[in-house]
Scaffold this active site. Sequence first.
Site, short mmCIF file in Angstrom:
data_model
loop_
_atom_site.label_atom_id
_atom_site.label_comp_id
_atom_site.label_asym_id
_atom_site.label_seq_id
_atom_site.Cartn_x
_atom_site.Cartn_y
_atom_site.Cartn_z
N SER A 126 0.83 -1.20 0.00
CA SER A 126 0.00 0.00 0.00
C SER A 126 0.88 1.26 0.00
CB SER A 126 -0.96 -0.04 1.19
OG SER A 126 -2.04 0.84 1.00
N ASP A 143 -10.30 -5.12 -4.54
CA ASP A 143 -9.72 -4.18 -3.58
C ASP A 143 -10.59 -2.92 -3.52
OD1 ASP A 143 -8.15 -2.38 -2.14
OD2 ASP A 143 -6.29 -3.11 -3.01
N HIS A 160 -7.90 -5.98 -0.42
CA HIS A 160 -6.67 -5.19 -0.28
C HIS A 160 -5.58 -5.94 0.47
CE1 HIS A 160 -4.31 -1.50 -0.21
NE2 HIS A 160 -4.13 -1.65 1.09
#
Length: 346
Positions: free
Chosen positions: A113, A233, A263
Site C-alpha cells: 500500500s 480491492d 486489499h
Amino acid sequence: MDFEYQEDYIRNSRGVQLFTCRWMPCTSPKALVFLCHGYGMECSGFMKGCGTRLVNAGYGVIGIDYEGHGKSGGARCYIKKFDNLINDCYDFFKSVAAQEEYRNKSRFLYGESMGGAVALLLHKKDPTFWNGAILVAPMCKISEKVKPHRVVINILTKVEELIPKWKIVPSKDVIESAFKDPIKREEIRSNKLIYQDKPRLKTALEMLRTSMSLEETLNEVTLPFFVLHGEADAVTDPEISRALYEQASSIDKTLKLYPGMWHGLTSGEPDDNVEIVFADIITWLDKHTGDPSPKLANGGDNPGVQEYALRKSSSTMKKGRGQQQTRPYGSYLCGWKGRTHQHSAM
C-alpha cells in the site's frame, strides 16, 4: 528453516528513536528483502507473517517502523515530510546492505500500500542500488474520478502549517473493507500498534502530494518489479497498478491481478489465498536472486517483460468485484478510492 529474529533501535538524523527488526536464516541468506509497511501499520506484529514466510524461503528480511508508526518515536502517524520517511529508510537499509556479510547479496524492496510508494521513491533516490521490488496493492497514482479539486487542495494547504497535527480528515473504518477474513480482521483491529484514528491534516496532504508526484513520474521507474493487486480491492484501485505496469520504463515487470481478493492480500485473505500470494512472491524472488548487479531498463541484459494472470476484460473485473461487500467510499488521497479519507489505511 531455522532463523533468528532480532529487534533494535536507531536514531534518525532528527534525533527520533526508530524501531527496527530483522528475520535472518541461520545460514547465509539468498538475498535481502527490505520491508516498507503501509500507512498506520508496523513491522514486528502486522508484518510478522511476511517476515517469517520469506525467511523460511531463505531470505534475510529487514524492517523499520517509520517515525510516528508502530514502536518508533514521534507523534502518532504524523508525517511532517514524506521525504523524512524515505531518508530514514534509505539510511537504515543502506547501512544493513553495507555490512560485510551482506555486501554481495541482492537487494529487494517490498512495499505494501503506502509502502509501495516508499519503495518506488527509494528506487528513484538511487536507481542503481536495488535489484527489484515487490509491490503489493501499491499507492502510486490517484484515480482521475476521485482526484480532489485544485481549490480544495489550495484551501487545505493554507491552513496546514497552522493546524498540521489536527485529526480533522473525515474517516471510515478501512480495516472492515481491507481484510476479508473476519478472524484476521479482528486480530488486526486488536493490534494496539496500528493507528486507527483520523488522519492528521499535514499527513493527508503529504500523502496526496506524494501520490500526485508519483503519478506524473511512473515512466521513471526502471527496476524489475512484481506488482500484485486484488481485483476486489476497495482501498486502492487495481487500475493504479495497471497504470504503473503500463507506464514504467522497466523491461522486466510483472502484474498479477487476483480475482475476488481484497486489499490485504498477505494478511487478510483466507489461508489458501495467502498461500497462493506468497508462493507467487517467492517464485518471483527466486527467479531474480543470484546476480547482485541490478538490472535496469537501459541495462541491455534483462530477461524481458513478464506478464501473467493479467486480466483485461471488464467481465473478469466485474466477477472479482462481485465477491466484495458493498464498497464504502474511501479516500480521494493517495490513490485510495472514493471521496472520504479512511484511517489506518495501510
